[in-house]
Scaffold this motif. Structure first.
Motif, short mmCIF file in Angstrom:
data_model
loop_
_atom_site.label_atom_id
_atom_site.label_comp_id
_atom_site.label_asym_id
_atom_site.label_seq_id
_atom_site.Cartn_x
_atom_site.Cartn_y
_atom_site.Cartn_z
N UNK A 1 25.40 49.28 -83.15
CA UNK A 1 26.85 49.21 -83.03
C UNK A 1 27.28 47.76 -83.25
N UNK A 2 28.44 47.57 -83.88
CA UNK A 2 28.91 46.23 -84.23
C UNK A 2 30.37 46.07 -83.78
N UNK A 3 30.59 45.19 -82.80
CA UNK A 3 31.95 44.86 -82.38
C UNK A 3 32.40 43.64 -83.17
N UNK A 4 33.48 43.78 -83.92
CA UNK A 4 34.05 42.62 -84.60
C UNK A 4 35.27 42.17 -83.79
N UNK A 5 35.11 41.07 -83.07
CA UNK A 5 36.16 40.57 -82.19
C UNK A 5 37.42 40.21 -82.98
N UNK A 6 37.24 39.81 -84.25
CA UNK A 6 38.40 39.48 -85.07
C UNK A 6 39.27 40.71 -85.33
N UNK A 7 38.65 41.86 -85.48
CA UNK A 7 39.42 43.09 -85.73
C UNK A 7 40.32 43.37 -84.53
N UNK A 8 39.76 43.26 -83.32
CA UNK A 8 40.56 43.47 -82.11
C UNK A 8 41.68 42.44 -82.05
#
Length: 306
Positions: A133-140
């Protein structure tokens, strides 16, 4: 707010010789690994960027050097990525990933380096980044407060700029702090890795460059060029030579690998069908079946790619 984790989450950031993934290399890689319970571990590698074809150090582009402050001579005595791959894999084992704009650049760049080690050294690497799984903090951040990492840090972490921006370790630690600040600021954000990894509803790509994406039926679909919108299976059935064009073209190794895996899958299904529905792996292909497979490609070759 601290993260609620079922397994470790590795925040990471990359500095590189440039931004062209197929021809550039990692020069600095930093991991901040957060364990369930909150324990934090940090590891940073300085890496000699290596051109495997030319068998020499790859130069840093002037633009990249101006941003990250690293010069070619700083890396002469550093290990190559292939020299630290075992340690990198060990840090990633049984973890999920997080970063700032990492889904578009850092993760594809990391995958490219892994594929280069596979291709040029023959080393067996027991890691599949696509399964993590990959959380992209920039997307949030862009969904909630459209801007950049420095602005995000000021907004979520007390109004101060952070020191040493554009060094991999400082950027990685700042990204970890920003995600925690986002969870504090937005009560509607779930403190859950799977939810955060899927936040924003972006199309799920098969390869990191996004040349293949999944449609609503979870079928790989080509996303560019003359076959844009067609499923990979349809293109293989009508123009298998397209897969050879991908293999020989100027695409990332990860993109080529995903197309190659699909080609193998489709070919195996054809062989299985010719055997009356038996799994293609039930026994090795005999000489006739190998010739039949080759003939199928030859029969479908159109001689025109455009």
């Amino acid at each position: 707010m601290e993260l609620e984790l079922k397994r470790p989450l590795v925040f990471f950031d990359i500095e590189s010789t440039g931004l062209n993934i197929p021809i550039d290399s990692i020069i600095e890689l930093s991991f901040v690994k957060i364990l369930p319970g909150g324990e934090q571990r940090i590891k940073t590698w300085k890496i000699k960027p290596w051109d495997y074809d030319a068998k020499k150090q790859r130069p840093i582009t002037p633009g990249a050097s101006e941003v990250n402050g690293v010069k070619d001579e700083d890396l002469v005595d550093c290990p190559r990525f292939c020299d630290v791959i075992d340690e990198v894999v060990n840090w990633l084992e049984d973890s999920d990933l997080a970063g700032f704009n990492s889904a578009k650049f850092d993760l594809p760049m990391l995958a490219e380096e892994v594929e280069r080690v596979r291709k040029y050294t023959g080393k067996q690497i027991d890691i599949n980044l696509h399964e993590m799984k990959m959380i992209d903090v920039q997307v949030i951040y862009h969904m909630m407060e459209p801007r950049n990492l420095k602005a995000a840090y000021r907004l979520y972490c007390g109004g101060e700029d952070f020191d040493n921006a554009h060094t991999a370790e400082a950027d990685t630690i700042a990204t970890y702090e920003v995600l925690k600040g986002q969870l504090d600021r937005y009560p509607n954000l779930k403190n859950d890795v799977e939810y955060l990894a899927n936040f924003g509803g972006r199309p799920r790509a098969v390869d990191y460059a996004g040349r293949l994406i999944y449609n609503e039926n979870h079928e790989p679909v080509i996303s560019f060029g003359k076959h844009k919108g067609r499923t990979a299976r349809e293109v293989f059935n009508t123009e298998p030579s397209y897969f050879s064009w991908i293999a020989q073209g100027d695409f990332t190794l990860d993109t080529k690998r995903q197309f190659e895996m699909l080609k193998d899958q489709f070919m195996s299904e054809r062989i299985a069908s010719r055997r009356g529905g038996k799994p293609a792996t039930s026994k090795p292909l005999d000489d006739k079946e190998v010739k039949d497979a080759a003939q199928m490609l030859k029969d479908h070759f159109t001689g025109s790619l455009f």
